[in-house]
Scaffold this active site. Structure first.
Site, PDB file in Angstrom:
ATOM      1  N   HIS A   1      -0.699  -5.695   2.932  1.00  0.00           N
ATOM      2  CA  HIS A   1      -1.828  -6.613   3.095  1.00  0.00           C
ATOM      3  C   HIS A   1      -1.353  -8.007   2.700  1.00  0.00           C
ATOM      4  CE1 HIS A   1      -5.120  -3.465   3.232  1.00  0.00           C
ATOM      5  NE2 HIS A   1      -5.472  -4.347   4.143  1.00  0.00           N
TER       6      HIS A   1
ATOM      7  N   CYS B   1      -7.443  -1.031   8.673  1.00  0.00           N
ATOM      8  CA  CYS B   1      -6.120  -1.058   8.034  1.00  0.00           C
ATOM      9  C   CYS B   1      -5.730   0.319   7.513  1.00  0.00           C
ATOM     10  CB  CYS B   1      -6.087  -2.071   6.884  1.00  0.00           C
ATOM     11  SG  CYS B   1      -6.182  -3.785   7.427  1.00  0.00           S
TER      12      CYS B   1
ATOM     13  N   GLU C   1       0.843  -1.197   0.000  1.00  0.00           N
ATOM     14  CA  GLU C   1       0.000   0.000   0.000  1.00  0.00           C
ATOM     15  C   GLU C   1       0.882   1.251   0.000  1.00  0.00           C
ATOM     16  OE1 GLU C   1      -3.124  -0.348  -0.418  1.00  0.00           O
ATOM     17  OE2 GLU C   1      -3.563  -2.370   0.293  1.00  0.00           O
TER      18      GLU C   1
END
Length: 156
Positions: free
Chosen positions: A123, A104, A42
Site C-alpha cells: 500500500h 486490494c 502486507e
C-alpha cells in the site's frame, strides 16, 4: 497493469496473469486509504468479509473471494524480514497483516491463491509535494529488488 475496482474483473485479470504470464512473483500496489506518508507491506490476504460494494455496486457471493479457499494465505515473501532490513529515506515503512476487506485485499488473496503464495502487496500513500511519483518509484524499486532477492534465496 491497472486492475479495475470491480471484484470479479480484478480476480479474472489476476487469474489471467498467473495462467498466461506465469511470473516468479506478482507485486500488487494499491493506494492506502489514509493520507499519511507511509508505505505498508502486507503479509497476508484474507478470503472472507467482503461486504463493501465495488465500483459497479456489487460484492462477491458469500462475501468471499474463493469459495472453499483457506481463511487466509500468507505471502512466501517474508515481509517482516523485508521490513526489518529495508529503509527508504524520507518515508516510513510499516508491516501489516490486514489489507482491508476491499479490492486490494481481495486482489491480493486471489493472487496468493493462484500463485501459491508467490505474491506481494504494497500500500502506498497518495502523491503529494513530499511524496512525488519519482520518489515513490525509487522506493518501490528498492522494495521490489529486496523481494526478488528473497525469491532467489527460496529457489522456486
Amino acid at each position: 497493469m491497472q486492475l479495475p475496482v470491480v471484484y470479479q474483473k480484478a480476480k479474472e485479470q489476476v487469474c489471467k496473469i498467473w495462467t498466461t504470464l506465469q511470473p516468479l512473483l506478482t507485486v500488487h500496489v494499491g493506494l492506502a486509504s489514509s493520507n499519511t506518508a507511509l508505505i505498508i507491506l502486507e503479509q497476508c490476504g484474507k478470503n472472507k468479509g467482503y461486504q463493501e460494494r465495488d465500483a459497479c455496486g456489487f460484492h462477491p457471493e458469500g462475501a468471499c473471494c474463493i469459495l472453499d479457499g483457506p481463511e487466509k494465505i500468507e505471502s512466501t515473501i517474508n515481509m517482516k524480514t523485508l521490513w526489518k532490513n529495508i529503509s527508504v529515506e524520507g518515508i516510513d515503512i510499516i508491516l501489516s497483516r490486514d489489507a482491508g476487506r476491499y479490492i486490494c485485499d481481495y486482489t491480493y488473496y486471489a493472487s496468493l491463491y493462484y500463485g501459491n503464495g508467490r505474491a506481494a502487496f504494497i500500500h502506498i500513500p497518495p502523491l503529494s509535494e513530499s511524496v512525488t511519483a519519482e520518489f515513490l518509484g525509487k522506493a518501490l524499486q528498492t522494495i521490489i529488488l529486496a523481494m526478488l532477492e528473497q525469491c532467489g534465496e527460496q529457489r522456486w
